[in-house]
Structure formats: structure tokens, C-alpha cells
Write an enzyme that holds these catalytic residues in place. Structure first.
Site, mmCIF file in Angstrom:
data_model
loop_
_atom_site.group_PDB
_atom_site.id
_atom_site.type_symbol
_atom_site.label_atom_id
_atom_site.label_comp_id
_atom_site.label_asym_id
_atom_site.label_seq_id
_atom_site.Cartn_x
_atom_site.Cartn_y
_atom_site.Cartn_z
ATOM 1 N NE ARG A 10 -39.103 -66.866 -27.928
ATOM 2 C CZ ARG A 10 -38.354 -67.947 -28.048
ATOM 3 N NH1 ARG A 10 -37.214 -68.021 -27.389
ATOM 4 N NH2 ARG A 10 -38.740 -68.951 -28.798
ATOM 5 C CE LYS A 24 -33.062 -72.541 -32.506
ATOM 6 N NZ LYS A 24 -33.028 -71.163 -31.952
ATOM 7 C CB THR A 25 -40.212 -72.769 -33.143
ATOM 8 O OG1 THR A 25 -39.245 -73.145 -32.175
ATOM 9 C CG2 THR A 25 -41.475 -73.564 -32.955
ATOM 10 C CB THR A 71 -29.330 -73.168 -28.534
ATOM 11 O OG1 THR A 71 -29.368 -74.274 -27.628
ATOM 12 C CG2 THR A 71 -30.697 -72.534 -28.594
ATOM 13 C CG ASP A 103 -36.998 -76.354 -29.860
ATOM 14 O OD1 ASP A 103 -35.941 -76.035 -30.423
ATOM 15 O OD2 ASP A 103 -37.675 -75.547 -29.187
#
Ligand code: ADP
Length: 346
Positions: A223, A70-71, A164, A115
Site C-alpha cells: 500500500r 489481506k483485503t 493486524t 476486517d
């Protein structure tokens, strides 16, 4: 002893290291972003269309479990739109006042990335509404009888929110976004491509089967794939192996207690509580959290989504239940009883 030392060697990790590592591996263009085809296609289309019209993008909400990009996407959007990005997060904005400086500094078309947007306080959230809708903010100066409300016009910026837990967003906030994208866990092929790309950037030699093995054990999450690649690289270095192979990957990940399905210690603890304390379920997530001494949010945001997706767990109206897949994975007959050796598998 040897094993213990290995574990310590490959487990050492500092947050700062992680941040630098993530930054260097973060894709910078849409074309480098692996997977999430539908999301990427529609983003590409919107970016092209708005660029042709010389307009800023509509506000975008990105949802999905942590570590799925997302980032990275928010930064890519800014890059593709050739605009600046200012990044902050829900919990970091304590008061509406904290937002004034940020908002008034945004230029036309700039991206404001928030975020964990579901964690904004309601006061801050309400302050954001007019900023998002009419690009105006009201702020009050002075106090008591001299208080005055001043309207301030902002430049037409684009808010990119990431969450999330899209279910926790208020309808009012959600309604102010023009585009919604949900990122889902990555398949093995896409994750293997991500591992291959990261290895190339890091100058690590790795063969295809080893990329796939890391992919298979990464909980569907880029990640984690990148983190495991780094751990395997450390292991190989200590073992004086110049190339990462399936054998090295397997040894390194086994030493880290990451099993063949990619479950780590925390996943197994979670499943074990349901098995031992609730005879396989159903069990309420609050009670599981209390037994594990973990935050309920961590279980719901970080642990559960993959276990649900991979079919180890199902969510029923009465709580969480283990599935056949879980029993099979741990070699336990679904009669819900287990022998001592089976218990040791956890
Ligand atoms: P989120 O904001 O969803 O938690 P991030 O954008 O921080 O996730 O992604 C974590 C890391 O995973 C990034 O630094 C990047 O290296 C990697 N990553 C995520 N998605 C992709 C992708 N689609 N392709 C390549 N790398 C990715």
C-alpha cells in the site's frame, strides 16, 4: 520556499482518492498477487480441491500488518471461487442484530469478509460462533414472557477474517477457523514488481532502478509502495519530467521526509522518544504513546512491526530498545550520547 511548495504539492491527498487508487491497483486473481508464495500456494491448492468437491471453503483467518494485501486476498478468494463477497469490519458491527441481515443474505459458498475481526464485541462474537460452526443462528423475538428463540438456518458461507493483531483474538474464535495465513512484509524484489505493475496500470513510465528505489523506501508494504509511486508521479509532473528515474524518486521522497531506509517522520519521532526520553530504552509502549500523544494501538499495529522487522527496534521483557542498526542509521555512537548535529538528523 520552493521546497515548501513542493512538499505541499506532493503531500495533498484525500482519502477518497486513495480508495479509488487502491481499488484500481488491487490484484483480481491469485496469479496477479505478487509475493507471499507459501500462502498463495496453499490457498491455490485449497481452492482447487474444494472446487472439485463442489464444497464451500473452510473459514480463513488472514493476519499481518496493515497494507500487506489481506483485503485484496479476500476479494481474490471470492473471485477464484466465483462467489459473491460481502465486506464489513469488526467495529462496524455494533450489535448482533447488525449481523442477521448480512448472514441471512449470504448464498452457499459466498464470502463474508470481516476486517479487524479482533475488534468485534464479545456479544457479536458469540453470536457468530454457531453461524460459523453449524450455519445456524438463534434470534430472540419479542420481549419478557413472550420472548421466543427462533433458529434460522444459513447457507454454508465462508468467513474470511482479517486482523493486524491475531494475538488479541479469543481462543474460541480462532478455533473456529479452518485455515490460517500470516502475511509478512514484502522483500524489495516483490515490491519492485508491484510498483512496476502499478505504474503500468497508471500509464506511468518508470525505469527498473526507480522501481527498486521506491520498493526500498516502502516499509515492506505494497500500500505504501503504491502511495509513494503516486506521490513521485505528481512530483515528476510538476517538474515536467516524463519518466520516473532514481533521481526523481529520491528528490520526491526526500521532500516528503522519507529517508533512505523508508522511515517517515512518525518512525523517527518514535525512535527519537526512546533515545531522548529513555536513553535508548527499554521503554514501555504506553509511555512512548503518552509522550507522542498517539494511540498505543497505532504504535503497535502500524509503526512498530516494520521497525522490529527492519531491526531498528527490539522488544524485550522490559520494553522497547533501540538497536545498533538504529544508532548506525542516525549516525549516533551507541554510547547513547549524541552531538547537536546528530540530533538534527532526526
Ligand atoms: P490490507 O487489507 O492488508 O490492509 P490491502 O489488501 O487493502 O491490504 O492492500 C493495499 C493495497 O496494496 C491494495 O489496494 C493493492 O493495490 C496493494 N497490494 C497489496 N498486496 C499486493 C500484492 N501482493 N500484489 C499487488 N498489489 C498488492
Amino acid at each position: 520556499m520552493e521546497d515548501q511548495r513542493e512538499k505541499l504539492l506532493i503531500q495533498k491527498e484525500t482519502e477518497e482518492e486513495d480508495v479509488v487508487f487502491n481499488l484500481s491497483l488491487r490484484p483480481a486473481h491469485l496469479s496477479e498477487f505478487v509475493g507471499q508464495k507459501e500462502t498463495i500456494e496453499s490457498l491455490k491448492l485449497s481452492i482447487e480441491a474444494t472446487k472439485q468437491r463442489h464444497e464451500p471453503l473452510e473459514h480463513i483467518l488472514l493476519s499481518g500488518p496493515p497494507g500487506l494485501g489481506k483485503t485484496s486476498l479476500a476479494h481474490i478468494i471470492a473471485h477464484e471461487m466465483k462467489t459473491k463477497i460481502t465486506a464489513t469490519s469488526g467495529p462496524a458491527i455494533e450489535r448482533a442484530g447488525d449481523l442477521i441481515g448480512i448472514l441471512t443474505n449470504l448464498g452457499k459458498g459466498d464470502i463474508l469478509f470481516i476486517d479487524e475481526i479482533h475488534r468485534l464485541s464479545s456479544v457479536v462474537e458469540e453470536f457468530l460462533y454457531p453461524a460459523m460452526e453449524t450455519f445456524q443462528i438463534d434470534f430472540v423475538i419479542d420481549k419478557g414472557p413472550y420472548a421466543k428463540t427462533i433458529k434460522f438456518n444459513l447457507k454454508q458461507f465462508t468467513l474470511v477474517g482479517a486482523t493486524t493483531r491475531s494475538g488479541l483474538l479469543t481462543a474460541a474464535l480462532r478455533g473456529r477457523f479452518g485455515m490460517f495465513f500470516h502475511l509478512d512484509f514484502y522483500n524489495e524484489g516483490d515490491l519492485a514488481s508491484i510498483v512496476k505493475r502499478s505504474a503500468k496500470i497508471l500509464g506511468v513510465e518508470i525505469d527498473e532502478p526507480a522501481c527498486l528505489e521506491i520498493a526500498r523506501r516502502s516499509r515492506g508494504t505494497p500500500r505504501i509502495a503504491n502511495r509513494l509511486l503516486r506521490r513521485v508521479r505528481d512530483y515528476a509532473q510538476v517538474k515536467k519530467s516524463s519518466k520516473l528515474t532514481v533521481d526523481i524518486v529520491d528528490k520526491a521522497l526526500t521532500a516528503l521526509r522519507i529517508d533512505k531506509a523508508g522511515l517517515d517522520e512518525m518512525d523517527r519521532k518514535f525512535l527519537k522518544v526512546i533515545l531522548d526520553n529513555y536513553n535508548g530504552g527499554p521503554a514501555g509502549v504506553e509511555s512512548i504513546a503518552a509522550t507522542l500523544g498517539e494511540e498505543e494501538d497505532t504504535l503497535v499495529d502500524v509503526i512498530e512491526p516494520f521497525l522490529l522487522k527492519a531491526g531498528f527496534l527490539k522488544r524485550t521483557s522490559r520494553g522497547r530498545e533501540l538497536t545498533e542498526v538504529a544508532y548506525r542509521h542516525f549516525n549516533i555512537a551507541s554510547g547513547k550520547t549524541k552531538s547537536k548535529t546528530q540530533k538534527e538528523l532526526f
